[in-house]
Design an enzyme around this catalytic site. Structure first.
Site, short mmCIF file in Angstrom:
data_model
loop_
_atom_site.label_atom_id
_atom_site.label_comp_id
_atom_site.label_asym_id
_atom_site.label_seq_id
_atom_site.Cartn_x
_atom_site.Cartn_y
_atom_site.Cartn_z
N CYS A 1 0.84 -1.20 0.00
CA CYS A 1 0.00 0.00 0.00
C CYS A 1 0.87 1.25 0.00
O CYS A 1 1.34 1.69 1.06
CB CYS A 1 -0.95 0.00 1.20
N CYS B 1 -0.56 4.12 2.02
CA CYS B 1 -0.39 3.94 3.47
C CYS B 1 1.02 4.25 3.92
O CYS B 1 1.22 4.89 4.96
CB CYS B 1 -0.72 2.49 3.87
N ASP B 2 2.01 3.79 3.16
CA ASP B 2 3.39 3.76 3.66
C ASP B 2 4.39 4.62 2.90
O ASP B 2 5.54 4.73 3.32
CB ASP B 2 3.88 2.30 3.68
#
Length: 317
Positions: A139, A142-143
């Site tokens: 992701c 997300c990261d």
């Protein structure tokens, strides 16, 4: 199906990520006495995530597993009956919905909330799994933030891979994009391909496959091979993003619930309702677009509210 049904419940929740736990919180507060089965991965995908910085309410960030413990404790405090176990079969033929747990006992439920999530597809490398959460991620949204100003790699050839590569290009110094086929075999739409090709700090490696993600306690480089020339090279990177797709955990509902071609459960727009009355879906099992913890939690809230209204209309609660 076995003739004996071991238990009858008002609201059965299948799955325990942000969607399932949020549904349990709302259902419990509405006196629906929800029973939640956690599934094969209690807490969902966030349990294999490290730092979470984009979930509201955590000013200093939080570890993914810790956040899901908070979700579970809150659902339990509200009165949800949280259990270990995996739903292995369903029978939605009648007005009462039947769900089998661990290939054993059956439960009859007035309402069912499906929040079984989705699983990222992986390349199948040992190093990929060993460094998952330590620079390997499925992701980018997300990261990616954790690798600002650094060089990163991403593997994939579809629209999602292109979107994430462009997203990463705004954060990372260089994005090394690994594509298994040539330009003609790229699955992404032309507009997304053009966007990637026209982004100066995205470098594309055509006809290439990943051999190994290198690093002990964190990602330090990635080894790739050009399948046309046979040439191997090692690219220094701080992160390795896998964007080859997700698989919704919906197999046991096939033949009962409407799905798209990829297996995502289809819900009536503006609701969590499926084609089966009294069965609702929330989270990543029905969301292939956003796939964020906060959107999953929101859809879990929707599912509980929809289930409550359904039960109220039936005079059950």
């Amino acid at each position: 199906m076995a003739n004996e049904v071991a238990e009858k419940v008002h609201c059965l929740i299948i799955g325990s990520g942000p969607a399932g736990y949020t549904a349990a919180i709302y259902a419990a507060r509405a006196n629906m006495k929800p029973v939640l089965y956690q599934g094969i991965q209690p807490g969902g995908q966030l349990t294999i995530t490290t730092e979470v910085e984009n979930y509201p309410g955590y000013a200093d960030g939080v570890q993914g597993p810790e956040m899901m413990v908070h979700f579970e404790k809150q659902a339990a405090r509200m009165g949800a009956d949280i259990r270990f176990g995996l739903a292995t079969n369903v029978d939605f033929a009648g007005p009462v919905h039947k769900v089998q747990i661990d290939e054993g006992k059956w439960i009859e439920a007035d309402t069912v909330i499906v929040s079984t999530g989705a699983s990222a597809k992986w390349l199948g490398l040992e190093s990929e799994q060993r460094l998952n959460g330590y620079g390997v991620s499925a992701c980018a949204v997300c990261d990616g933030f954790f690798f600002r100003g650094k060089e990163v790699a991403i593997v994939g050839a579809g629209d999602t891979a292109c979107e994430e590569a462009v997203y990463l290009s705004k954060l990372a110094s260089t994005v090394h994009m690994i594509v298994r086929k040539g330009q003609d075999g790229m699955k992404a739409s032309k507009i997304m391909q053009d966007r990637v090709k026209n982004t100066a700090n995205i470098k594309i490696y055509w006809h290439s496959e990943t051999l190994e993600v290198v690093g002990e306690n964190k990602v330090t480089s990635v080894k790739i091979k050009n399948n046309e020339t046979g040439q191997e090279q090692e690219i220094p990177v701080s992160a390795f993003f896998v964007a080859i797709g997700h698989q919704p955990n919906s197999d046991i509902f096939k033949g009962w619930l409407d799905m798209d071609e990829a297996g995502y459960i289809q819900t009536i727009p503006g609701s969590s309702k499926t084609n089966v009355e009294g069965v609702f879906a929330a989270g990543d099992v029905q969301d292939k677009i956003y796939r964020q913890a906060v959107t999953a939690a929101g859809s879990g809230c929707m599912a509980a509210l929809d289930a409550e209204r359904y039960l109220s209309a039936k005079g059950v609660v």
